[in-house]
Design an enzyme around this catalytic site. Structure first.
Site, mmCIF file in Angstrom:
data_model
loop_
_atom_site.group_PDB
_atom_site.id
_atom_site.type_symbol
_atom_site.label_atom_id
_atom_site.label_comp_id
_atom_site.label_asym_id
_atom_site.label_seq_id
_atom_site.Cartn_x
_atom_site.Cartn_y
_atom_site.Cartn_z
ATOM 1 N N HIS A 90 -72.239 91.659 98.623
ATOM 2 C CA HIS A 90 -72.826 91.553 97.276
ATOM 3 C C HIS A 90 -71.898 90.929 96.250
ATOM 4 O O HIS A 90 -72.090 91.122 95.053
ATOM 5 C CB HIS A 90 -73.220 92.936 96.762
ATOM 6 C CG HIS A 90 -74.320 93.590 97.517
ATOM 7 N ND1 HIS A 90 -75.640 93.501 97.136
ATOM 8 C CD2 HIS A 90 -74.300 94.336 98.643
ATOM 9 C CE1 HIS A 90 -76.386 94.189 97.989
ATOM 10 N NE2 HIS A 90 -75.594 94.700 98.921
ATOM 11 N N LYS B 52 -76.529 94.061 81.213
ATOM 12 C CA LYS B 52 -75.881 94.062 82.529
ATOM 13 C C LYS B 52 -74.503 94.661 82.332
ATOM 14 O O LYS B 52 -74.070 94.833 81.186
ATOM 15 C CB LYS B 52 -75.757 92.635 83.074
ATOM 16 C CG LYS B 52 -75.181 91.636 82.055
ATOM 17 C CD LYS B 52 -75.220 90.191 82.561
ATOM 18 C CE LYS B 52 -76.565 89.535 82.416
ATOM 19 N NZ LYS B 52 -77.230 89.306 83.697
ATOM 20 N N ARG B 53 -73.791 94.981 83.410
ATOM 21 C CA ARG B 53 -72.436 95.484 83.237
ATOM 22 C C ARG B 53 -71.594 94.475 82.470
ATOM 23 O O ARG B 53 -71.834 93.264 82.534
ATOM 24 C CB ARG B 53 -71.798 95.789 84.610
ATOM 25 C CG ARG B 53 -72.296 97.067 85.226
ATOM 26 C CD ARG B 53 -71.977 98.293 84.386
ATOM 27 N NE ARG B 53 -70.566 98.614 84.475
ATOM 28 C CZ ARG B 53 -70.056 99.612 85.181
ATOM 29 N NH1 ARG B 53 -70.845 100.432 85.847
ATOM 30 N NH2 ARG B 53 -68.755 99.833 85.222
ATOM 31 N N LYS C 1 -69.596 87.495 83.763
ATOM 32 C CA LYS C 1 -70.981 87.445 83.259
ATOM 33 C C LYS C 1 -71.049 86.796 81.877
ATOM 34 O O LYS C 1 -72.110 86.394 81.427
ATOM 35 C CB LYS C 1 -71.571 88.856 83.218
ATOM 36 C CG LYS C 1 -71.715 89.498 84.602
ATOM 37 C CD LYS C 1 -72.246 90.930 84.505
ATOM 38 C CE LYS C 1 -72.269 91.672 85.830
ATOM 39 N NZ LYS C 1 -73.409 91.291 86.688
ATOM 40 N N THR D 140 -80.341 90.713 89.459
ATOM 41 C CA THR D 140 -81.697 91.203 89.693
ATOM 42 C C THR D 140 -82.395 91.433 88.360
ATOM 43 O O THR D 140 -83.629 91.382 88.284
ATOM 44 C CB THR D 140 -81.695 92.501 90.526
ATOM 45 O OG1 THR D 140 -80.691 93.376 89.999
ATOM 46 C CG2 THR D 140 -81.401 92.215 91.976
ATOM 47 N N LYS E 6 -86.392 90.705 86.851
ATOM 48 C CA LYS E 6 -87.209 91.648 86.078
ATOM 49 C C LYS E 6 -87.700 90.992 84.799
ATOM 50 O O LYS E 6 -88.863 91.165 84.402
ATOM 51 C CB LYS E 6 -86.399 92.914 85.753
ATOM 52 C CG LYS E 6 -86.013 93.725 86.992
ATOM 53 C CD LYS E 6 -84.924 94.761 86.716
ATOM 54 C CE LYS E 6 -84.325 95.253 88.032
ATOM 55 N NZ LYS E 6 -83.062 95.983 87.861
#
Ligand code: 26W
Length: 826
Positions: free
Chosen positions: A374, A564-565, A570, A674, A678
């Site tokens: 992952h 998100k984290r 990111k 993910t 959504k």
């Protein structure tokens, strides 16, 4: 698909919405009975807690009936069981989902209203079990939902942490972690069996021995034991009778272990030993993407994996299955490297305990395990120092050494390449001797997969390239998905009603049916209804955030959401630079506030407690919010909302309200994502890089319905090769310079120039994830976002097309891919 795996009966396969097993009268009877006999209260005495527990117990009844029937059916079929091994399950609240799958929502609402009880209030009473960090744990939760919905004989195994992911609070804008006391309302969804606990050993020594056939053998004599207590959660499928099991293990001190200490009169030490053992399942590690290398974490991993493997192997052998046939009856799916110690554990079980020959055990083991990776970040690849590993699991280290020796001999024989042998070794020598868990997983598994097309390709090209050259057929891709039950049907009831009216209800079990919406993207009546749903969802989240956080959201604005984290790759900081640059330009007089399309930027993000840079970024976001939200110059056209403690409960309210989904990681760093799926399924448009599953979203929705920007993975790679100097981008882009200078000037820290010094200097001199290099492209695409948003019809058309074209991202489809490419593949 192998008929033995799936128990899809003609009836179960039909497209039907669940029909309730209780009517309202019966519901009232059972509910009040539960209040009286399990809570010991009358209705007037009952607290919300009493009523919540009684509700859960009422809904559990029909589920337990289905659960028992499922177990009987699956045992009788004697097919293959998929065991999903995961250290994390980020389940989210259970009540709504259980009502959905039992079809009892309307009945419960009606029944409770006759008792003057508001169902939604009880649903809101639940504290979600946050037994995961982020994407990996939430994926596991979606997968077990899909396995049940697809009638697959499956079991999820994991750890029942007493404390899940920490509760995030902000103190003066800084993150402060509080323990997550999710069990303080009891655990009514759990069915625990202390009498079925099994002992798990640790440490001790390995002895030479003689087995029952008179052959020399090795025997592990553990130094101490802990009991693994199974705690079962029901995993109901939707529109089917299947209810599978999620079995989470809880640690309990072994009585016999403490007895001699008690007997020796050393009461204090006895209690201390007990605490030590029970500590194993006490708390989820909040680290995301960087393993901590702590002994307790390895204890957690071995604890749950050993208990799980023994549980399933024993039950399978009891059905008369031979050892050689185990791979026809069990498949263990390894959710990243956290459960990989299962590979030497199965070898130990087969060779030492069941006395199989090494080679036979090894071929069984390599047939049973499959490994999903992952991540792509090198620092997230787990390694365990051999001294720590050998102290805790001495026999397992021996087994790993032998696996490695035989594997490397084979590589040497086949390639004659010593460099390759060193690179592929399961043991790293530098900077310290350690077990490389990803290598062990790859050697011990039949199939290895990444989680999006680009990610699987990069795994083959970079992270595991020697292995993919050596075993090209071992590698495959399964693109992630999300469950449409929780993330559309439950979280977005208004959109669900609209979809039901437009295309029927079949989409909940077969999300590819969303493609039937395609023609409605040109139906102005439909687009208007769609816009009303979005507006409704915006006012819903506005009400939630007002009550939860005291945050006021404008009703008419672009809802621009990044949840998100918090991680540098990111690039929350890139989003922030966009906001700050708009503000800086207004201050500088190069942009009129009236020309800014009203926008609220919503952040939700937890930082790992030890991740300094991530925590400083949180403080900076909050500082910028405090300043711009009340800045008269902006005339209310730009706001930041950063509710604390983003979790599944909040996601379910927030995602359906989003216009714009921020998926802006540096290309080549986000394995899949993910959240991106959504948002698209709920009709948000994505602003994103060509990273992870964004690539596939972009491809499916079409370029005109996606805001693509930034470098590609090869671009980023060449820039890195050429020597990336972020300050050059700062020097040559006036808007970037203006934004960074404003932060550096102390404008967001009461003139304190040192407050965000380390972030500023990281941007200029390091910027590992190249936010500065993508800044201009990001700003330009955000201008396009504003333009498009002004054309409401065009925007809504694109939003509808996002819904119509992203049915691919159902976790039901992911699970079908796992069946076809991994579990049932011959
Ligand atoms: C042991 C420390 C640690 C903890 C978690 C290392 C690595 C991880 C995970 C691999 C991080 C993770 O959650 N990965 C995410 O997995 C999601 C599901 O596949 C993907 O969608 C995300 O892109 C990926 O970051």
């Amino acid at each position: 698909m192998d008929a033995r795996t799936s128990t899809v009966s003609p009836e179960a396969a039909q497209d039907h919405e669940p029909s309730p097993a209780l009517d309202a009268t019966e519901f009232v009877r059972v509910f009040t009975n539960e209040l009286q006999y399990t809570r010991g209260v009358t209705l007037p005495q009952a607290s919300n807690q009493d009523k919540y527990i009684a509700l859960v117990r009422t809904v559990l009844r029909p589920l337990i009936d289905r659960w028992q029937a499922t177990q009987a059916r699956q045992a009788e079929q004697n097919g293959k069981t998929v065991a999903y091994l995961s250290a994390e399950y980020l389940l989210g609240p259970q009540t709504g989902n259980a009502l959905l799958s039992t079809g009892l929502e309307d009945t419960a609402r009606e029944a409770l209203s006759t008792l003057d009880i508001d169902l939604d209030e009880l649903i809101a009473h639940e504290i979600e079990p946050g037994l995961g960090n982020g994407g990996l744990g939430r994926l596991a939760a979606c997968f077990i939902d899909s396995l049940a919905t697809k009638d697959i004989s499956a079991i999820g195994y994991g750890i029942r942490y007493n404390y899940g992911i920490f509760r995030q609070t902000f103190v003066n804008g800084h993150q402060v972690e509080q323990p997550d006391t999710w069990m303080s309302h009891g655990t009514p969804w759990e069915i625990t069996h202390p009498e079925l606990a099994q002992p798990i050993g640790f440490a001790g020594r390995v002895e030479d021995t003689i087995n029952s056939a008179g052959q020399p053998a090795r025997k592990w004599v553990p130094g101490w034991y802990v009991q693994a207590v199974p705690c079962n959660y029901l995993v109901p499928g939707y529109g089917t009778d299947t209810v599978n099991t999620l079995r989470l293990w809880s640690a309990r001190a072994a009585d016999e272990f403490n007895l001699h200490i008690f007997n020796s009169g050393d009461f204090e030490n006895a209690v201390r030993a007990r605490t030590y053992a029970e500590n194993i399942s006490n708390v989820l590690y909040p680290e995301d993407s960087t393993p901590q290398g702590k002994e307790l974490r390895l204890q957690q991993q071995y604890f749950f994996v050993a208990a799980s493997i023994r549980d399933l192997v024993a039950r399978t052998l009891e059905r008369g299955v031979s050892y050689a046939d185990l791979p026809q009856h069990i498949t263990f799916q390894l959710n990243d490297t956290h459960p990989v110690v299962g590979i030497p554990e199965l070898m130990r079980l087969l060779v030492d305990d069941h006395e199989l020959e090494w080679d036979d055990a090894w071929s069984i083991t390599r047939e049973i395990f499959n490994y999903t990776c992952h991540t792509l970040l090198p620092e997230a690849l787990e390694v365990w120092p051999v001294d720590l590993f050998g102290r805790l699991l001495p026999r397992h280290l021996e087994i790993i050494y032998r696996i490695n020796e035989e594997f490397l001999n084979e590589v040497r024989l086949n390639t004659g390449n010593e460099l390759l042998v060193r690179q592929m070794s399961i043991i790293q020598e530098q900077p310290f001797r350690a077990v490389r868990m990803a290598h062990l997983a790859t050697v011990g598994s039949r199939r290895v997969n990444g989680v999006a097309a680009l990610h699987s390709q990069l795994l083959k090209d970079n992270v595991l390239k020697d292995f993919s050259a050596y075993w090209p057929d071992k590698f495959t891709n399964v693109t992630n998905g999300v469950t449409p039950r929780r993330f559309v049907r439950l979280s977005n009831p208004e959109l669900s009603d609209l979809l039901n009216d437009a295309i029927g209800t079949g989409w909940v079990r077969d999300l590819s049916q969303l493609s039937q919406l395609e023609p409605l993207a040109d139906d102005s009546g439909f687009l208007e209804q769609f816009a009303l749903v979005k507006a409704h969802n915006k006012s819903r989240i506005a009400a939630v955030l007002a009550a939860r956080d005291g945050i006021e959201l404008p009703s008419d604005a672009i809802y621009d959401v990044m949840v998100k984290r918090l991680h540098e790759y990111k690039r929350q900081s890139l989003k922030l630079l966009h906001v700050v640059s708009l503000y800086a330009r207004v201050l500088a007089g190069t942009l009129n506030a009236e020309d800014i399309e009203p926008r609220v930027v919503v952040f939700g993000a937890k930082a790992a407690p030890g991740y300094r840079m991530a925590k400083e970024t949180i403080a900076l976001i909050n500082a910028v919010a405090a300043r711009i939200n009340n800045a008269p110059e902006l005339q209310g056209r730009l706001k930041i909302a950063f509710p604390a403690n983003y979790n599944v409960t909040l996601a379910e309210k927030l995602i359906p309200a989003a216009d714009l989904s921020e998926q802006i990681s540096l290309a080549g760093k986000e394995a899949s994502g993910t959240g991106n799926m959504k948002f698209a399924l709920n009709g948000a448009l994505t602003v994103g890089t060509l990273d992870g599953a964004n690539v596939e979203i972009h491809e499916l929705v079409g370029d005109e319905n996606f805001f693509l920007f930034g470098m590609t993975e090869p671009d980023a790679e060449s820039l890195a090769q050429a020597g990336y100097v972020p300050s050059k981008f700062y020097e040559k882009d006036a808007d970037l310079k203006l934004a960074i200078d404003l932060i550096a000037s102390g404008a967001f820290s009461n003139g304190d120039r040192s407050a965000f010094e380390s972030i500023v200097s990281d941007w200029l001199w390091h910027d590992r994830f190249m936010a500065l290099a993508d800044f201009r492209s990001y700003l330009d695409i955000q201008t396009k976002v504003e333009e498009k948003y002004r054309d409401k019809a065009a925007w809504n058309r694109s939003a509808v097309l996002n819904v119509a074209r992203t049915g691919f991202f159902s976790s039901d489809r992911s699970i079908q891919d796992y069946l076809d490419r991994i579990w049932m593949e011959k």
